[in-house]
Design a protein around this motif. Structure first.
Motif, PDB file in Angstrom:
ATOM      1  N   GLN A   1      12.623   5.981  -2.190  1.00 18.89           N
ATOM      2  CA  GLN A   1      13.838   5.886  -3.002  1.00 18.89           C
ATOM      3  C   GLN A   1      13.706   4.782  -4.052  1.00 18.89           C
ATOM      4  O   GLN A   1      14.042   4.978  -5.213  1.00 18.89           O
ATOM      5  N   GLU A   2      13.195   3.635  -3.648  1.00 17.82           N
ATOM      6  CA  GLU A   2      13.031   2.523  -4.597  1.00 17.82           C
ATOM      7  C   GLU A   2      12.045   2.888  -5.703  1.00 17.82           C
ATOM      8  O   GLU A   2      12.276   2.579  -6.867  1.00 17.82           O
ATOM      9  N   ALA A   3      10.948   3.536  -5.333  1.00 17.01           N
ATOM     10  CA  ALA A   3       9.960   3.928  -6.338  1.00 17.01           C
ATOM     11  C   ALA A   3      10.560   4.926  -7.317  1.00 17.01           C
ATOM     12  O   ALA A   3      10.341   4.838  -8.521  1.00 17.01           O
TER      13      ALA A   3
ATOM     14  N   THR B   1       1.864   9.192  -6.490  1.00 22.55           N
ATOM     15  CA  THR B   1       2.542  10.487  -6.408  1.00 22.55           C
ATOM     16  C   THR B   1       3.456  10.685  -7.618  1.00 22.55           C
ATOM     17  O   THR B   1       3.446  11.745  -8.251  1.00 22.55           O
ATOM     18  N   LEU B   2       4.215   9.651  -7.969  1.00 24.48           N
ATOM     19  CA  LEU B   2       5.124   9.753  -9.113  1.00 24.48           C
ATOM     20  C   LEU B   2       4.365   9.811 -10.440  1.00 24.48           C
ATOM     21  O   LEU B   2       4.786  10.512 -11.366  1.00 24.48           O
TER      22      LEU B   2
ATOM     23  N   GLY C   1       0.822  -1.210   0.000  1.00 26.53           N
ATOM     24  CA  GLY C   1       0.000   0.000   0.000  1.00 26.53           C
ATOM     25  C   GLY C   1       0.851   1.253   0.000  1.00 26.53           C
ATOM     26  O   GLY C   1       0.533   2.241  -0.670  1.00 26.53           O
ATOM     27  N   GLN C   2       1.944   1.231   0.740  1.00 27.74           N
ATOM     28  CA  GLN C   2       2.860   2.374   0.759  1.00 27.74           C
ATOM     29  C   GLN C   2       3.506   2.553  -0.616  1.00 27.74           C
ATOM     30  O   GLN C   2       3.677   3.684  -1.093  1.00 27.74           O
ATOM     31  N   ARG C   3       3.845   1.448  -1.263  1.00 23.87           N
ATOM     32  CA  ARG C   3       4.420   1.527  -2.617  1.00 23.87           C
ATOM     33  C   ARG C   3       3.426   2.150  -3.591  1.00 23.87           C
ATOM     34  O   ARG C   3       3.792   2.954  -4.441  1.00 23.87           O
TER      35      ARG C   3
END
Length: 182
Positions: free
Chosen positions: A96-98, A32-33, A24-26
């Motif tokens: 950062q990963e996203a 957003t991105l 869910g956070q991802r």
């Protein structure tokens, strides 16, 4: 991609979804991105992550301004500092990963998913707008994710869908009792 942009994305993941599962956070980071990549100033706040995160909309009819992400208006600037170091570290890693994601197929898949809501905390009119305007693409934790309709079939299905949240609340108890008798 500078530190300020990473911090805006981290805060958005933290304040919007810190108690959600990691997936869910991802998804919050992805939305957003996707908004940042859309470069839609008026709708999403432009081509920067901070612009997207802190986007507010003014209303000409006297209503208070609204924010794309409620925490940006609900919390004072002093309170916009993540307090839980473990959850903040996870939010920063996810951000950062996203941002570093190199899988172009994944980016194409998420590019149109630019909305989400928590039906339990959203007001009735907001839920109604989501259900009548956008196509649901799934749920993770408490958040449901959406995209704009693409085909005429999707648009027609949204227009004709029965949405309980869009039904006006019954004000007259006698009307309610009459319906229960039937």
């Amino acid at each position: 991609f500078d530190r300020r942009e990473l911090e805006c994305l981290t805060k958005n993941v933290y304040f919007e979804a810190r108690d959600e599962p990691e997936e869910g956070q991802r998804r919050v980071a992805d939305v957003t991105l996707a908004r940042e990549r859309a470069h839609r100033w008026r709708e999403f706040g432009g081509p920067t992550i901070c612009g997207v995160v802190y986007k507010t909309t003014s209303h000409t009819n006297g209503r208070k301004p609204t924010a794309q992400f409620s925490w940006t208006m609900q919390l004072s600037t002093m309170d916009q500092v993540p307090k839980d170091p473990v959850k903040r570290a996870l939010a920063q890693r996810i951000a950062q990963e996203a941002r570093d994601e190199k899988d172009h197929l994944r980016l194409e898949r998420i590019a149109r998913i630019t909305w989400y809501m928590n039906p339990q905390t959203s007001d009735r009119s907001n839920v109604c707008w989501f259900r009548k305007t956008l196509v649901s693409v799934g749920r993770v934790g408490r958040h449901e994710f959406f995209r704009r309709p693409v085909t005429n079939v999707e648009k027609m299905a949204l227009r004709t869908a029965w949405v309980p949240e869009c039904k006006p609340p019954e004000k007259d108890k006698d009307v309610k009792k009459q319906r229960e008798k039937k």
